[in-house]
Design a protein around this motif. Sequence first.
Motif, short mmCIF file in Angstrom:
data_model
loop_
_atom_site.label_atom_id
_atom_site.label_comp_id
_atom_site.label_asym_id
_atom_site.label_seq_id
_atom_site.Cartn_x
_atom_site.Cartn_y
_atom_site.Cartn_z
N LEU A 23 47.91 41.22 43.45
CA LEU A 23 48.83 39.91 43.36
C LEU A 23 48.42 39.05 43.03
O LEU A 23 47.98 38.51 41.98
N LEU A 24 46.48 38.42 43.86
CA LEU A 24 46.05 37.70 43.72
C LEU A 24 45.09 38.22 42.58
O LEU A 24 44.83 37.22 41.42
N ALA A 25 44.74 38.89 41.82
CA ALA A 25 44.18 39.73 40.47
C ALA A 25 45.51 39.36 39.56
O ALA A 25 44.62 38.56 38.58
N ALA A 26 46.52 39.70 39.45
CA ALA A 26 47.73 39.29 38.67
C ALA A 26 47.86 38.10 38.37
O ALA A 26 47.67 37.47 37.04
N GLU A 27 47.49 37.04 39.25
CA GLU A 27 47.40 35.56 39.96
C GLU A 27 46.48 35.35 38.66
O GLU A 27 46.90 34.18 37.51
N LEU A 28 45.22 35.08 38.24
CA LEU A 28 44.30 35.21 38.09
C LEU A 28 44.28 35.19 36.27
O LEU A 28 43.53 34.51 36.06
N LEU A 29 44.39 36.17 36.86
CA LEU A 29 45.02 36.22 34.67
C LEU A 29 45.98 36.01 34.79
O LEU A 29 46.17 35.28 32.97
N PHE A 30 46.78 35.37 35.22
CA PHE A 30 47.84 34.60 34.58
C PHE A 30 47.34 33.23 34.26
O PHE A 30 47.38 32.61 33.30
N LEU A 31 46.05 32.64 35.31
CA LEU A 31 45.82 31.00 35.66
C LEU A 31 45.45 31.26 34.38
O LEU A 31 44.76 30.54 33.20
N VAL A 32 44.13 32.07 33.39
CA VAL A 32 43.29 32.38 32.98
C VAL A 32 44.25 32.35 31.27
O VAL A 32 44.07 31.32 30.07
N GLY A 33 46.05 32.43 31.54
CA GLY A 33 46.34 32.79 30.59
C GLY A 33 47.02 31.68 30.26
O GLY A 33 47.72 31.29 28.53
N ILE A 34 47.38 30.98 31.04
CA ILE A 34 47.12 29.06 31.11
C ILE A 34 46.27 28.84 30.79
O ILE A 34 46.45 26.90 29.75
N ALA A 35 45.26 28.62 31.03
CA ALA A 35 43.64 27.66 30.59
C ALA A 35 44.00 27.95 29.60
O ALA A 35 43.92 27.10 28.71
N THR A 36 44.02 29.23 28.72
CA THR A 36 43.60 29.44 26.86
C THR A 36 44.90 29.82 26.28
O THR A 36 44.76 29.61 25.16
N LYS A 37 45.68 29.49 26.93
CA LYS A 37 46.95 29.84 26.10
C LYS A 37 47.47 30.93 25.03
O LYS A 37 47.63 30.57 24.14
N THR A 113 56.37 32.42 42.33
CA THR A 113 57.61 32.56 40.65
C THR A 113 57.83 31.66 40.60
O THR A 113 57.77 30.61 39.44
N PHE A 114 57.87 30.42 40.96
CA PHE A 114 58.45 28.77 40.87
C PHE A 114 57.30 27.64 40.19
O PHE A 114 57.04 27.53 39.52
N ILE A 115 55.50 28.01 41.23
CA ILE A 115 54.65 27.47 40.53
C ILE A 115 54.36 27.89 39.45
O ILE A 115 53.80 27.13 37.97
N ASP A 116 54.92 28.94 39.30
CA ASP A 116 54.02 30.00 37.87
C ASP A 116 54.62 29.51 36.85
O ASP A 116 54.60 28.75 35.73
N LEU A 117 56.13 29.29 36.77
CA LEU A 117 56.81 29.08 36.17
C LEU A 117 56.82 27.89 35.45
O LEU A 117 57.22 27.31 33.73
N THR A 118 56.50 27.05 36.60
CA THR A 118 56.25 25.04 36.14
C THR A 118 55.53 24.72 35.69
O THR A 118 55.12 24.20 34.39
N MET A 119 54.35 24.85 35.74
CA MET A 119 52.67 26.01 35.26
C MET A 119 52.96 26.31 33.05
O MET A 119 52.21 25.41 33.14
N MET A 120 53.47 27.26 33.75
CA MET A 120 53.94 27.53 31.91
C MET A 120 54.68 26.71 31.07
O MET A 120 54.35 26.79 29.35
#
Length: 270
Positions: A23-37, A113-120
């Motif tokens: 889960l941590l690895a997937a979340e870090l990948l998500f944050l990278v995707g948000i940062a780089t769009k 999920t709520f935090i990630d969707l809000t960030m996205m």
Amino acid sequence: MANLIKYEIIKQKTSKMILGAFLLAAELLFLVGIATKRDSILSLSIIALTLTAIAGFVLVAVEAIFTYYEDMKKKQGYMLFMTPYSEYTILGSKLLASMITIVVWTIFIGALTFIDLTMMAAAFNELDTFFSMVNQMVHLFFGIDISWGNALLVLLQMVFSWAAMVTSGFLAITLATTLFVRLKFNALISFVIYVVLNIIPMKAANLLMKLPKGSVLKETEVEITESMSGTLQYYTTSTEYTLIAFAVSAVFGIVCFLIAGRILNKKLSL
């Protein structure tokens, strides 16, 4: 019972640590995707997060049932049942340990999920539009409006449905290792019983939803028209169905738990 619950949680900690790492690895990948769009990274991370979330529910249930099976078949299980605790206490500690784990996992995944969707949504400047769309889709397909009350009700229904599935697994294993222990295909018979048992709550909830009109249990007809197959009618329900499913799961889980404990009390040979 607190010591037994602690023992069960500690016994299963390795799998939880592995699940947390994924889960941590997937979340870090998500944050990278948000940062780089970058859509490719975001898509991959969302798939990974979704699969990990689903895997958590399945893993906890499977591990709880498998651990109980191991306790019933191996020496360590016999030692557990020789402790000065009743069969109901031992069985209850296993169920509560798993329920605590799944409640924590559900709350954590929901918040994440709520935090990630809000960030996205915020990253793509579509926050208001996003939440409006989600609310409309949930209302269309599930007949409910997003609110803390509905979210809590759905959470409780999910947890009790999951618990009912686990207790039916306990009952099936109890039957296989006691009443059916001398049968050649006892494992297969118990598996069939487990499958049938898990069909019962769903069928019972559906039957309750088909009570005569005028009942407090209402149905909302949603028509979906498709150009190729004509009009399809789906009967979806709002809070009523969730309440019914919650009640059926609770009663079903309690019955399975009581029967399993009774069989252990009468038939377990130490």
